[in-house]
Design a protein around this motif. Structure first.
Motif, PDB file in Angstrom:
ATOM      1  N   MET A  34       1.047  -1.188   0.063  1.00  0.00           N
ATOM      2  CA  MET A  34      -0.102  -0.048  -0.057  1.00  0.00           C
ATOM      3  C   MET A  34       1.124   1.355   0.030  1.00  0.00           C
ATOM      4  O   MET A  34       1.932   1.306   0.637  1.00  0.00           O
ATOM      5  CB  MET A  34      -0.859   0.158   1.357  1.00  0.00           C
ATOM      6  CG  MET A  34      -1.654  -1.287   1.290  1.00  0.00           C
ATOM      7  SD  MET A  34      -3.009  -1.245  -0.024  1.00  0.00           S
ATOM      8  CE  MET A  34      -3.834   0.432   0.299  1.00  0.00           C
ATOM      9  N   GLY A  35       0.405   2.291  -0.637  1.00  0.00           N
ATOM     10  CA  GLY A  35       1.296   3.433  -0.793  1.00  0.00           C
ATOM     11  C   GLY A  35       0.352   4.735  -0.431  1.00  0.00           C
ATOM     12  O   GLY A  35      -0.882   4.752  -0.934  1.00  0.00           O
ATOM     13  N   TRP A  36       1.255   5.741  -0.280  1.00  0.00           N
ATOM     14  CA  TRP A  36       0.566   7.086  -0.321  1.00  0.00           C
ATOM     15  C   TRP A  36       1.274   7.812  -1.327  1.00  0.00           C
ATOM     16  O   TRP A  36       2.712   7.967  -1.355  1.00  0.00           O
ATOM     17  CB  TRP A  36       0.585   7.792   0.996  1.00  0.00           C
ATOM     18  CG  TRP A  36      -0.457   7.446   1.798  1.00  0.00           C
ATOM     19  CD1 TRP A  36      -0.312   6.648   2.854  1.00  0.00           C
ATOM     20  CD2 TRP A  36      -1.820   7.802   1.804  1.00  0.00           C
ATOM     21  NE1 TRP A  36      -1.517   6.296   3.714  1.00  0.00           N
ATOM     22  CE2 TRP A  36      -2.250   7.118   2.802  1.00  0.00           C
ATOM     23  CE3 TRP A  36      -2.720   8.451   1.324  1.00  0.00           C
ATOM     24  CZ2 TRP A  36      -4.007   7.247   3.391  1.00  0.00           C
ATOM     25  CZ3 TRP A  36      -3.918   8.764   1.267  1.00  0.00           C
ATOM     26  CH2 TRP A  36      -4.537   8.182   2.252  1.00  0.00           C
ATOM     27  N   ILE A  48       5.151   9.035  -1.502  1.00  0.00           N
ATOM     28  CA  ILE A  48       6.099   9.447  -0.186  1.00  0.00           C
ATOM     29  C   ILE A  48       5.990   8.294   1.015  1.00  0.00           C
ATOM     30  O   ILE A  48       6.984   8.454   1.914  1.00  0.00           O
ATOM     31  CB  ILE A  48       5.325  10.505   0.489  1.00  0.00           C
ATOM     32  CG1 ILE A  48       4.006  10.494   0.293  1.00  0.00           C
ATOM     33  CG2 ILE A  48       5.715  11.787  -0.771  1.00  0.00           C
ATOM     34  CD1 ILE A  48       3.043  11.359   1.184  1.00  0.00           C
ATOM     35  N   ALA A  49       5.074   7.482   0.985  1.00  0.00           N
ATOM     36  CA  ALA A  49       5.255   6.382   1.835  1.00  0.00           C
ATOM     37  C   ALA A  49       4.599   5.082   1.243  1.00  0.00           C
ATOM     38  O   ALA A  49       3.777   5.212   0.497  1.00  0.00           O
ATOM     39  CB  ALA A  49       4.174   6.800   2.954  1.00  0.00           C
ATOM     40  N   ALA A  57       7.520  -0.068   6.555  1.00  0.00           N
ATOM     41  CA  ALA A  57       7.262   1.127   5.906  1.00  0.00           C
ATOM     42  C   ALA A  57       8.538   1.520   5.473  1.00  0.00           C
ATOM     43  O   ALA A  57       9.593   1.562   6.202  1.00  0.00           O
ATOM     44  CB  ALA A  57       6.568   2.074   6.722  1.00  0.00           C
ATOM     45  N   SER A  58       8.432   2.340   4.365  1.00  0.00           N
ATOM     46  CA  SER A  58       9.512   3.267   4.001  1.00  0.00           C
ATOM     47  C   SER A  58       8.766   4.611   3.653  1.00  0.00           C
ATOM     48  O   SER A  58       7.611   4.708   3.303  1.00  0.00           O
ATOM     49  CB  SER A  58      10.136   2.652   2.735  1.00  0.00           C
ATOM     50  OG  SER A  58       9.089   2.729   1.685  1.00  0.00           O
ATOM     51  N   TYR A  59       9.723   5.563   3.482  1.00  0.00           N
ATOM     52  CA  TYR A  59       9.237   6.902   3.295  1.00  0.00           C
ATOM     53  C   TYR A  59      10.379   7.775   2.454  1.00  0.00           C
ATOM     54  O   TYR A  59      11.405   7.515   2.376  1.00  0.00           O
ATOM     55  CB  TYR A  59       9.239   7.816   4.646  1.00  0.00           C
ATOM     56  CG  TYR A  59       8.382   7.024   5.786  1.00  0.00           C
ATOM     57  CD1 TYR A  59       8.644   6.174   6.517  1.00  0.00           C
ATOM     58  CD2 TYR A  59       7.099   7.617   5.900  1.00  0.00           C
ATOM     59  CE1 TYR A  59       7.934   5.608   7.507  1.00  0.00           C
ATOM     60  CE2 TYR A  59       6.168   7.001   6.714  1.00  0.00           C
ATOM     61  CZ  TYR A  59       6.714   5.980   7.629  1.00  0.00           C
ATOM     62  OH  TYR A  59       5.758   5.534   8.392  1.00  0.00           O
ATOM     63  N   SER A  60       9.627   8.698   1.708  1.00  0.00           N
ATOM     64  CA  SER A  60      10.776   9.541   0.797  1.00  0.00           C
ATOM     65  C   SER A  60      11.441  10.574   1.761  1.00  0.00           C
ATOM     66  O   SER A  60      10.901  10.729   2.949  1.00  0.00           O
ATOM     67  CB  SER A  60       9.713  10.379  -0.104  1.00  0.00           C
ATOM     68  OG  SER A  60       8.889  11.438   0.581  1.00  0.00           O
ATOM     69  N   ALA A  61      12.475  11.117   1.126  1.00  0.00           N
ATOM     70  CA  ALA A  61      13.576  11.894   2.315  1.00  0.00           C
ATOM     71  C   ALA A  61      12.455  13.105   2.776  1.00  0.00           C
ATOM     72  O   ALA A  61      12.684  13.989   3.673  1.00  0.00           O
ATOM     73  CB  ALA A  61      14.749  12.212   1.504  1.00  0.00           C
ATOM     74  N   THR A 105       9.475  -1.514  -0.336  1.00  0.00           N
ATOM     75  CA  THR A 105      10.391  -0.480   0.045  1.00  0.00           C
ATOM     76  C   THR A 105      10.739   0.265  -1.197  1.00  0.00           C
ATOM     77  O   THR A 105      11.135  -0.141  -2.245  1.00  0.00           O
ATOM     78  CB  THR A 105      11.394  -0.801   0.789  1.00  0.00           C
ATOM     79  OG1 THR A 105      11.029  -1.995   1.909  1.00  0.00           O
ATOM     80  CG2 THR A 105      12.415   0.084   1.263  1.00  0.00           C
ATOM     81  N   ASP A 106      10.306   1.726  -0.884  1.00  0.00           N
ATOM     82  CA  ASP A 106      10.515   2.840  -2.054  1.00  0.00           C
ATOM     83  C   ASP A 106      10.034   2.381  -3.219  1.00  0.00           C
ATOM     84  O   ASP A 106      10.372   2.822  -4.346  1.00  0.00           O
ATOM     85  CB  ASP A 106      11.982   2.791  -2.149  1.00  0.00           C
ATOM     86  CG  ASP A 106      12.646   3.421  -0.852  1.00  0.00           C
ATOM     87  OD1 ASP A 106      13.722   2.929  -0.474  1.00  0.00           O
ATOM     88  OD2 ASP A 106      12.321   4.234  -0.040  1.00  0.00           O
TER      89      ASP A 106
END
Length: 125
Positions: A34-36, A48-49, A57-61, A105-106
């Motif tokens: 799932m992503g945003w 972004i996530a 979870a992973s996140y953009s910088a 991830t990413d």
């Protein structure tokens, strides 16, 4: 049929918080990412996530340390908690999903097949 529906967008002052929700319906089976993703006017879509089945979870910088993505499995809702908002966070935010993934991830915006209709977030300085 998979359906995603975002809610919770709106306006906030810089430094404020908002929480977005994404109601998930349909059959996803397993290995779901799932992503945003957000898109500001005149800019490309930015993932972004992301969050995988196991909660990793992973996140953009650009949002790391300020935004948190998590899923309520019982309610089948994906959330994005956004803190310390900045004017640069102004965008349309989309919930997205992909099934049977080999990675999450990413994961990039172009690698999601299912999308919600989007919800607008506006941050003023």
């Amino acid at each position: 049929q998979v359906q995603l529906a975002e809610s919770g967008g709106g306006s906030a002052q810089a430094g404020g918080s908002l929480r977005l929700s994404c109601a998930i319906s349909g059959s996803f089976y397993v290995r779901v990412c799932m992503g945003w993703i957000r898109q500001a006017p005149g800019k490309a879509r930015e993932a972004i996530a992301t969050v995988f089945d196991d909660g990793s979870a992973s996140y953009s910088a650009s949002v790391k340390g300020r935004f948190t993505v998590y899923k309520d499995h019982a309610k089948n809702i994906l959330y994005l908690q956004m803190n310390n908002l900045k004017p640069d966070d102004t965008a349309t935010y989309y919930c997205a999903a992909e099934r049977w993934v080999t990675y999450c991830t990413d994961r990039g915006a172009a690698d999601f097949s299912y999308w919600g209709q989007g919800t607008q977030v506006t941050v003023s300085s």
